[in-house]
Write a protein that holds these residues in place. Structure first.
Motif, mmCIF file in Angstrom:
data_model
loop_
_atom_site.group_PDB
_atom_site.id
_atom_site.type_symbol
_atom_site.label_atom_id
_atom_site.label_comp_id
_atom_site.label_asym_id
_atom_site.label_seq_id
_atom_site.Cartn_x
_atom_site.Cartn_y
_atom_site.Cartn_z
ATOM 1 N N VAL A 62 3.679 9.718 8.312
ATOM 2 C CA VAL A 62 3.676 10.712 7.444
ATOM 3 C C VAL A 62 3.435 12.019 7.760
ATOM 4 N N LYS A 63 2.350 11.972 8.591
ATOM 5 C CA LYS A 63 1.599 13.367 9.111
ATOM 6 C C LYS A 63 2.823 14.088 10.231
ATOM 7 N N GLY A 64 3.337 13.085 11.092
ATOM 8 C CA GLY A 64 3.979 13.812 12.175
ATOM 9 C C GLY A 64 3.354 14.460 13.191
ATOM 10 N N LYS A 65 4.003 14.738 14.142
ATOM 11 C CA LYS A 65 3.359 15.438 15.236
ATOM 12 C C LYS A 65 3.446 17.160 15.297
ATOM 13 N N ALA A 66 4.387 17.640 14.534
ATOM 14 C CA ALA A 66 4.536 18.998 14.415
ATOM 15 C C ALA A 66 4.696 19.401 12.967
ATOM 16 N N ALA A 67 4.501 18.664 12.091
ATOM 17 C CA ALA A 67 4.577 19.085 10.531
ATOM 18 C C ALA A 67 3.709 19.924 10.161
ATOM 19 N N ALA A 114 -4.472 4.341 11.455
ATOM 20 C CA ALA A 114 -3.909 5.432 12.167
ATOM 21 C C ALA A 114 -2.425 5.627 12.412
ATOM 22 N N ALA A 115 -1.787 4.254 12.888
ATOM 23 C CA ALA A 115 -0.280 4.737 13.094
ATOM 24 C C ALA A 115 0.353 4.803 11.780
ATOM 25 N N ALA A 116 0.144 4.153 10.801
ATOM 26 C CA ALA A 116 0.669 4.291 9.433
ATOM 27 C C ALA A 116 0.583 5.900 9.025
ATOM 28 N N GLY A 117 -0.528 6.299 9.204
ATOM 29 C CA GLY A 117 -0.649 7.631 8.569
ATOM 30 C C GLY A 117 0.363 8.768 9.625
ATOM 31 N N ASP A 118 0.084 8.325 10.725
ATOM 32 C CA ASP A 118 1.073 9.326 11.710
ATOM 33 C C ASP A 118 2.519 9.195 11.245
ATOM 34 N N PHE A 138 1.036 -1.194 0.046
ATOM 35 C CA PHE A 138 0.076 0.045 -0.025
ATOM 36 C C PHE A 138 0.917 1.269 0.003
ATOM 37 N N ARG A 139 0.420 2.456 -0.227
ATOM 38 C CA ARG A 139 0.980 3.845 -0.426
ATOM 39 C C ARG A 139 0.413 4.575 0.627
ATOM 40 N N VAL A 140 0.948 5.426 1.373
ATOM 41 C CA VAL A 140 0.307 6.293 2.379
ATOM 42 C C VAL A 140 1.218 7.753 2.208
ATOM 43 N N TRP A 141 0.371 8.698 2.082
ATOM 44 C CA TRP A 141 1.104 10.194 1.776
ATOM 45 C C TRP A 141 0.174 11.005 2.723
ATOM 46 N N ALA A 142 1.020 12.127 3.198
ATOM 47 C CA ALA A 142 0.421 13.278 3.569
ATOM 48 C C ALA A 142 -0.205 14.265 2.763
ATOM 49 N N LEU A 171 4.368 7.364 22.025
ATOM 50 C CA LEU A 171 3.073 7.573 21.576
ATOM 51 C C LEU A 171 2.808 6.985 20.300
ATOM 52 N N THR A 172 1.611 6.832 19.814
ATOM 53 C CA THR A 172 1.001 6.520 18.707
ATOM 54 C C THR A 172 -0.333 7.142 18.343
ATOM 55 N N ASP A 173 -0.660 7.099 16.873
ATOM 56 C CA ASP A 173 -2.060 7.577 16.696
ATOM 57 C C ASP A 173 -2.829 6.258 16.758
ATOM 58 N N VAL A 174 -3.995 6.574 17.205
ATOM 59 C CA VAL A 174 -4.995 5.549 17.433
ATOM 60 C C VAL A 174 -6.404 6.121 16.375
#
Length: 453
Positions: free
Chosen positions: A197-202, A191-195, A12-16, A152-155
């Protein structure tokens, strides 16, 4: 059709998603996403940070005191250490600070979680369908810590059009072994996969996953309310990820669990016929013998009556001794019968324990005042052990009633149970599953029992 079904190598591919503006109250998240990524395709999954959902829904709060905001969103404190609180919030989520966030929001304000994250996810999904004509899944995410794991991780806290749980029970693994307990939290994995590429402060609050169309559920519209049909098609949303209280083995922190067990410790007078696990009683005894005692002694002994024959033999002998005492007191036969009936709580229990005091290791001073105090110390220690025992039973979800009757016929109890002369029975504890919920206990203010000097 999944990659496994087609024989293709899974990928799969994931991008912000770049280009999203600062979100403000009243903004339409779906339209903002559609403008930034008009090339969304059927089967894509959108991972949307809860912060922008909260901002769009006006969940920003003027709060000079973040702790007060946390209090307002808290349903139950799970654990507390210093100022850090793990709580259950209004959405049923167990997390730090009830999800109240003071980051990425103007000074003097805090962000609350969306009131209904599943509903928020459905609105975004429906909006993308209306705007772009695509069938996508939507997961609303938030950042969690996890028990036993650092970091921490995204859920997922909200979901629509996504199979949030993948139940593999009933299948087999690659070696043909049956899968009996495997239920995969697919929405949390997304959710964790998306995090990543999203990052916590980007400043990238949305990510897109492509290539996992098999986790996206079909949208079904039937006659009637379209919103209800959408909710039905999406099943329970991310709410299905929240473990219910009955299945939560780690519902409380240590000090909170102790306080709850103490609160649960109630006198139970009606029991079911369910058998009592002897191992649970032995664990309660292990807790009992941690009580403080004088002179490094062990003044507790617990006699466990696990057979019906032993219980009946003891209770019959105690009843006969009690009747003889009442007759000596001049009580009528009618009065005696009523009193005996009131004492049947021990007979109704499927399990009995008789705690005993032993004075091994006590000091003899040859002085009545000091010898009396010495015995009182041992009695207090034995009582502390029984209290530990009762609280531990409550922690095992067993009801109990500590009845003093064996103290009035100690010689009878020793004879029937073949106990040493130095063992003093301190009542009997009836143990079993409560047949009914306990009545509300009148509130007691601890201040009424305090004297401060």
């Amino acid at each position: 059709m999944s990659a496994a079904e087609t024989g293709a190598v899974p990928s799969f591919r994931v991008w912000a998603l770049p280009g999203l503006p600062e979100v403000r109250a009243g903004d339409d998240i779906a339209k903002l996403i559609a403008t930034a990524e008009p090339g969304l395709a059927d089967g894509d999954v959108l991972l949307v940070t809860s912060k922008i959902v909260s901002k769009a829904e006006g969940r920003i709060l003027e709060a000079t005191d973040r702790e007060a905001a946390i209090d307002a969103e808290t349903v139950r404190v799970v654990a507390r250490r210093g100022t850090l609180r793990i709580v259950e919030n209004r959405q049923g989520l167990v997390m730090a600070a009830a999800g109240v966030d003071a980051s990425n929001t103007p000074a003097g304000t805090v962000l609350l979680l969306p009131e209904d994250p599943d509903r928020s996810a459905r609105a975004i999904r429906d909006g993308l369908r209306d705007t772009l004509g695509v069938e996508v899944g939507v997961v609303v995410t938030d950042t969690f810590g996890r028990p036993w794991r650092a970091g921490l991780t995204d859920v997922a806290i909200g979901a629509a059009g996504v199979r949030v749980l993948d139940d593999l029970r009933g299948g087999t693994d690659a070696y043909g072994n049956p899968l009996n307990a495997t239920v995969v939290a697919t929405a949390d994995e997304l959710a964790a996969a998306g995090d990543l590429v999203k990052g916590k402060a980007a400043g990238l609050p949305v990510a897109v996953v492509r290539g996992l169309a098999h986790v996206v559920t079909a949208h079904v519209v039937t006659a009637g309310d379209a919103a209800a049909a959408s909710a039905s098609a999406d099943e329970a949303g991310a709410r299905a990820l929240v473990r219910g209280a009955a299945d939560d083995m780690f519902r409380l922190g240590t000090s909170e669990a102790v306080r709850e067990a103490v609160t649960l410790r109630r006198t139970v007078r009606e029991f079911t016929d369910d058998p009592v696990d002897p191992g649970a009683v032995r664990r309660a005894v292990a807790a009992a013998v941690t009580a403080p005692a004088p002179h490094h002694t062990t003044p507790w002994r617990f006699v466990l009556l696990e057979s019906e024959e032993s219980r009946t033999r003891l209770l019959d002998a105690m009843r006969d001794a009690w009747i003889a005492d009442l007759r000596r007191d001049g009580k009528s036969e009618e009065s005696i019968a009523k009193r005996v009936r009131r004492g049947d709580v021990l007979r109704s229990a499927p399990y009995l324990a008789v705690p005993c005091l032993v004075m091994d290791g006590s000091h003899h001073y040859g002085d009545e005042r000091r010898d009396t105090a010495e015995r009182e110390m041992f009695v207090v220690a034995a009582g502390a052990g029984v209290q530990n025992f009762l609280v531990a039973l409550a922690g095992e979800r067993l009801g109990s009633a500590w009845v003093s009757s064996t103290m009035f016929c100690r010689s009878v109890v020793r004879e029937v149970l073949d106990l040493p002369d130095g063992w003093d029975p301190l009542g009997a504890v009836a143990i079993g599953r409560p047949a009914t919920a306990p009545r509300e206990r009148p509130a007691r203010d601890a201040e009424d029992f305090l004297t401060v000097r």
